[in-house]
Design an enzyme around this catalytic site. Structure first.
Site, PDB file in Angstrom:
ATOM      1  N   LYS A  94       0.827  -1.210   0.000  1.00  0.00           N
ATOM      2  CA  LYS A  94       0.000   0.000   0.000  1.00  0.00           C
ATOM      3  C   LYS A  94       0.859   1.257   0.000  1.00  0.00           C
ATOM      4  O   LYS A  94       0.479   2.271  -0.570  1.00  0.00           O
ATOM      5  CB  LYS A  94      -0.935   0.004   1.215  1.00  0.00           C
ATOM      6  CG  LYS A  94      -1.968  -1.126   1.213  1.00  0.00           C
ATOM      7  CD  LYS A  94      -3.120  -0.861   0.256  1.00  0.00           C
ATOM      8  CE  LYS A  94      -4.145  -1.989   0.266  1.00  0.00           C
ATOM      9  NZ  LYS A  94      -5.131  -1.874  -0.827  1.00  0.00           N
ATOM     10  N   GLU A 116      -9.826   6.336   2.515  1.00  0.00           N
ATOM     11  CA  GLU A 116     -10.663   5.282   3.092  1.00  0.00           C
ATOM     12  C   GLU A 116      -9.739   4.137   3.472  1.00  0.00           C
ATOM     13  O   GLU A 116      -8.661   3.998   2.894  1.00  0.00           O
ATOM     14  CB  GLU A 116     -11.683   4.786   2.063  1.00  0.00           C
ATOM     15  CG  GLU A 116     -11.189   3.681   1.117  1.00  0.00           C
ATOM     16  CD  GLU A 116     -10.094   4.133   0.162  1.00  0.00           C
ATOM     17  OE1 GLU A 116      -9.943   5.348  -0.039  1.00  0.00           O
ATOM     18  OE2 GLU A 116      -9.360   3.264  -0.364  1.00  0.00           O
ATOM     19  N   SER A 385       1.806  -9.573  -0.652  1.00  0.00           N
ATOM     20  CA  SER A 385       1.488  -8.142  -0.667  1.00  0.00           C
ATOM     21  C   SER A 385       1.706  -7.470   0.680  1.00  0.00           C
ATOM     22  O   SER A 385       1.914  -6.265   0.741  1.00  0.00           O
ATOM     23  CB  SER A 385       0.048  -7.939  -1.123  1.00  0.00           C
ATOM     24  OG  SER A 385      -0.839  -8.702  -0.324  1.00  0.00           O
TER      25      SER A 385
END
Ligand SMILES: Cc1ncc(COP(=O)(O)O)c(C=O)c1O
Ligand SMILES: Cc1ncc(COP(=O)(O)O)c(C=O)c1O
Lengths: 415, 257, 415, 257
Positions: A94, A116, A385
């Site tokens: 991210k 968000e 990830s």
């Protein structure tokens, strides 16, 4: 030095029939300005260099591509390589996107960032970069996710961000996204809305995919260096789709490389407790949250509840890029059940000393199913990830670890 | 009679018209009936019937809750059309427009939706998340069916963009008074009037102003700058808190001071 | 490619008057064999290359040296650079040493690894490498630390390690170390005891310092690349001393560079609740746990209780290398109080988006005190030895976060 | 009379001698007195007085707990020496050695410690974490004070290492029976005897065997291979569980079967 990836360029915001920009008019000029800024940045090699350099200096980039000797031996098929996005600062891919967008927001003179978050990883990454760059920060998070992922909420607040629990709707990611759009509608001149995945109105899917393409670019050059060959298949979990599109982007033109996305099968795709959009027949094309894609929705077009043991995959839509790649047959979609995910996680822990996030573990499940079909001449890549440290509450509860319970009870009394 | 003609006609007799709002199925169908009756009694010329959607990104907390409430009690789009047909027939002097989100049309089928709306006596549609440049099919079908395509312009829009929107608009042009979503109050300012004046200079379409209008002062302030004052969230909230009679008095008072 | 550091070579196991090897005779031959294996590895450039390559491929190496723009602005003195050991796999510098020693243990044909752990970071790192290499693993951990650091215990067990709570003595790190030595005395032929810090009998301090010297080697070359100059001072927290000696080793010969170690001042060095060995007058030379150094002990030679908000600094001895460097004036030692540590942590979170481990934050405290004394021409380096995610329970409790408490109570009931 | 002379003299009359153990201050001084009295009564020739240390790395759980217990009740090294003086005086026929860890000597001052030990009637010291090559000063002073420097050899040691240790040893050589710490049982095997035989071949020092000896069978087994059987942990545990009389019977029974 890795070069800026040729992004998955949209046709005026569309990927086949998916994508577009369906926004309240109040945001029109904001989107125009953002699109211009993004396209300028994209055409400016110095921007990408700054992006890569900042990631290298602040996060772990390039992240390693780790050969998984133990898993390879265990399955006796393809040699398994793992792309280590878990080593990024804040623990997941991210940060790539957040860092890219905050650089862009700074160029645009924005002093305030909103975002968000579902699992909280994107929220922590955003709060982190906002702290680093001295930007005001507000995070919208479904009230239910606030409860489930409180440790991330704690860190966001410690990082100086304001966390707003969203109590409307299903109180999860999609509602947080709506709320962020509402905020933006009121504060677009000062504020950048930093969407956390390759979804939302154009140019977000394209832009997020561009930033995340660093994963695939690195992975491709690493696998060539390490094995002198391309992988037979690459695997990634699919929530909104940013880590998947990031990895896949590196191999899009290598048509022999299979791109496999893995969605949350939850408690089974024939129950109502899953988030398998493309891998089930449950989804249909729709338009919500500003873009057109496959949504889990009723025949009237009302969005449905979703479920996954991995909060970050528990989303009702999917990247229009992936919806398109699937439609044209370039990508294959599978799903992993909650129970399979926990089993894959344990195996990976005990065989490789890696703790994939519950989200990432979905990709591992499918890779494990397929690895034996290949030979030792072949290799495959799984995208890790994120790291699973954040999931300790969920995992310990799922495994019904009695000592964990004792520990919590004791700390709850002490604190 | 096309919506713009209706408005021009009404404006012959009145300084300003009123448009109001109800969310279908919320709190219950009977409430929609009572609220509409009260508004019609109060002389409201136009009423938005909001077909509920689970992701109403242009709406603030009150209408958001109303949308979710309506869905939770089982309101279907079919129900909404039945209600629309019933109510347009009952109040032929009033004009009803549908306010909803694009996914509702998309899933219903755009042609099907617009045709059904027309058959239900609806005068036009407001779709806040459907920008005109994404709306070609919708616009064509609305024209066929003589339904007004009401788009929104905002104080943030460039002149060029306003012109573009106007080109796609029919019935009335909806001027959003300020940034943000529905339901928050608006501070009326010279800038607002200048913005309305700009729009006025670019089109002969009737101008509705909405987002945050609550008081007789607000409405008074718009006379001369706009044709229609839209009281949406406040009407929904007022009905829920005070009932139909009070709503009627409120709406009556908006123009009589 | 960074070259193997000239290690801090001992004089037959001694650094001045400190060090040595005081072990039960049963371990004599084991230590001889280990010393030989270590020295062979040290003389073999291929071993160091394998070490660096494995770290690069499995962990985040080289770890970045991040320029802390926000903190620099905040203090208005030296430019502050942060060495990012927190980005290592498993979240701290501990993995460097563990990876090095497991490679060595494999060369020695050992099939079983044992280790002591305090905060649990070394235990997690050890369990991780043992899982990766398929070695049997047992971790000794003070029963009190098991309670305090249960999340790390959970992960060690999930990684397949056996965690043995040690109930003797103060039930903390030193007792776990004793217990590991006892295990080794019984199982030395199959087992390697993987000491987690630059302490213990020779060759452990030298060997651990050698593996950790990668931190300092990288940092030196990075600061030169980034600033074309050497730092005025480098700061590291000191528990056993491995991260400090690792960083310092890079600058040992640069006599103009001040080496500043920061111990746990706990609740104050005039209370009995601290672990400041060199920075207080409370310690004296002694011999325990197999080596000679400065210990916090009574006049009879019984070891004393120690305290720190950071479990990893809560140790009664200190690396003989650091005791020596301090004695000869090459290194300066300071201490940080628990309260100062929490304040520095918050500032770093909100200014840089970094979450230093509570241990690491001790180094930040002292650097923050001294940064204003320098000018913008100067630079300093702080070692962020680990990430603070693991400390959420401690930090949230220290900050008395009411929502954290609510969250725990709720999870305790659910699970 | 030097310790080795004492042992040789005793061995004239007995196949094997016994060495036993008590941790000073544990559970209480009175217990040390009772246990020692019982052991002397039982004919035990040598007794280890363990001066407690907080980090006894060569000791298993029972002696570990005893060390910590003694420290917790306030046992100081000064106390230990006073006790040693008292007890050596009371039992002149028995030989007492100190067992402790190097830090206790180091902090007391090695010269001071050894001198005080000699003055207290102590015959020698066992310091399990002080390898001979680190022990130069200690050995010198012990020689001066005629205190035996009892080092340990183990089955893991090379012949060369055993020789080196023997060179530094006086009084007796302590052969650890197996890997590990004190307190676990030992399986007696041919290997053990071969190892003892090897040591025997290299020195004329009396040989004590310890670690895990518990039964008359164990002691019997050692006759011919060793001069002294050491019953340490088991004696401490037996006293705590069964009291002084039982301990006396146990020790008596070890040689009479
Ligand atoms: C570790 C991790 N992986 C994957 C995802 C899913 O997002 P995406 O599909 O955009 O990669 C998330 C979302 O929170 C995440 O935290
Ligand atoms: C993050 C971190 N830093 C520092 C330390 C202290 O150890 P050392 O002084 O050996 O670096 C620890 C020990 O657990 C640790 O976890």
């Amino acid at each position: 030095m890795i070069k800026a990836a040729a992004p998955l360029i949209s046709q005026q915001g569309y990927y086949g029939e998916f994508g577009g920009r369906f926004i309240p008019e109040i945001l029109y000029e904001t989107f125009v300005a953002l699109t211009v800024a993004y396209q300028e940045a994209r055409c400016n090699p110095a921007f990408w260099q700054q992006y890569v350099a900042t990631l290298a200096n602040y996060s772990c980039r390039p992240t390693p591509l780790t050969y998984a000797e133990g898993l390879t031996r265990h399955f006796g098929g393809a040699r398994i390589y793992i792309k280590r996005e878990d080593l990024n600062h804040t623990g997941s891919h991210k940060l790539n996107n957040v860092l890219g967008q905050t650089l862009l927001a700074q160029r645009m003179g924005k002093r305030r960032i909103i975002a968000e978050t579902g699992a909280g990883q994107h929220g922590v990454a955003t709060a982190t970069m906002a702290a680093k760059l001295g930007l005001e920060c507000r995070i919208y998070m479904g009230a239910e996710d606030v409860e489930r992922q409180y440790p991330n909420v704690f860190w966001m607040r410690q990082l100086g961000a304001e966390v707003i629990p969203v109590t409307s709707g299903t109180q999860t990611l999609k509602d947080a996204m709506n709320e962020a759009l509402r905020d933006w509608s009121a504060n677009m001149t000062t504020t950048h809305y930093l969407i956390g995945t390759a979804c939302g109105p154009h140019p977000f899917p394209e832009m997020v995919a561009w930033f995340q393409s660093i994963i695939g670019q690195e992975a491709r050059s690493q696998i060539l260096t390490q094995t002198q060959q391309l992988p037979r298949a690459v695997y990634a979990c699919v929530g909104g789709g940013s880590n998947a599109v990031g990895l896949f982007s590196g191999f899009l033109d290598d048509t022999a490389v299979e791109l496999v996305g893995v969605e949350a099968g939850g408690q089974g795709i024939h129950t109502t407790h899953h988030a398998a959009r493309l891998a089930s027949n449950a989804a249909s094309t729709g338009i919500a949250q500003g873009y057109k894609t496959q949504f889990l929705q009723t025949s009237d077009g009302q969005m449905q509840d979703t479920h996954s043991v991995a909060a970050g995959l528990d989303y009702v839509g999917i990247s229009p890029i992936l919806a398109h790649l699937t439609q044209i047959g370039r990508m294959r979609v599978a799903f992993a059940l909650d129970t399979e995910v926990l089993a894959a996680l344990r195996l990976t822990l005990q065989t490789e000393g890696l703790i994939p996030a519950l989200e990432s573990a979905h990709g591992f499940v499918q890779a494990f199913k397929e690895a034996p079909n290949y030979t030792a001449q072949d290799c495959i890549i799984i995208n890790q990830s994120g790291r699973g440290d954040k999931d300790i509450f969920t995992i310990a509860e799922a495994l019904q670890e009695p000592e964990w319970q004792r520990f919590l009870q004791q700390r709850a009394v002490q604190s | 009679m096309h919506l713009d003609q209706f408005i021009h006609q009404q404006r012959q007799q009145k300084d300003i018209l009123l448009m109001s709002h109800t969310v279908l199925g919320y709190p219950a169908w009977e409430d929609n009936r009572k609220a509409i009756a009260a508004m019609v009694q109060a002389g409201v010329e136009l009423i938005e019937l909001q077909f509920p959607f689970s992701e109403p990104i242009a709406d603030g907390p009150i209408l958001l809750a109303a949308n979710h409430g309506a869905i939770q009690t089982g309101t279907s789009i079919q129900d909404c059309f039945h209600f629309a047909a019933e109510i347009t027939q009952r109040y032929p002097q009033t004009r009803f427009v549908i306010m909803t989100y694009v996914n509702i049309l998309f899933k219903y089928g755009i042609r099907n939706f617009v045709t059904t709306a027309a058959q239900s006596g609806i005068a036009g549609c407001i779709i806040p998340d459907l920008p005109p440049e994404q709306a070609a099919a919708y616009i064509t079908i609305c024209r066929e069916q003589s339904l007004a395509t009401i788009f929104l312009v905002t104080p943030e829009n460039s002149l060029q963009r306003i012109q573009q929107i106007i080109d796609y608009t029919s019935g009335l042009i909806y001027c959003v008074a300020r940034p943000g979503v529905t339901g928050q109050q608006t501070l009326f300012s010279t800038q607002l009037h200048q913005y309305l004046y700009r729009v006025h200079a670019m089109t002969s379409l009737p101008i509705a102003v909405g987002f945050g209008i609550q008081s007789a002062d607000d409405v008074q302030d718009l006379i001369g700058s706009a044709d229609i004052a839209t009281v949406g969230t406040y009407a929904v909230q007022y009905y829920c808190e005070h009932g139909a009679d009070a709503l009627q008095r409120l709406m009556q008072g908006l123009r009589t001071g």
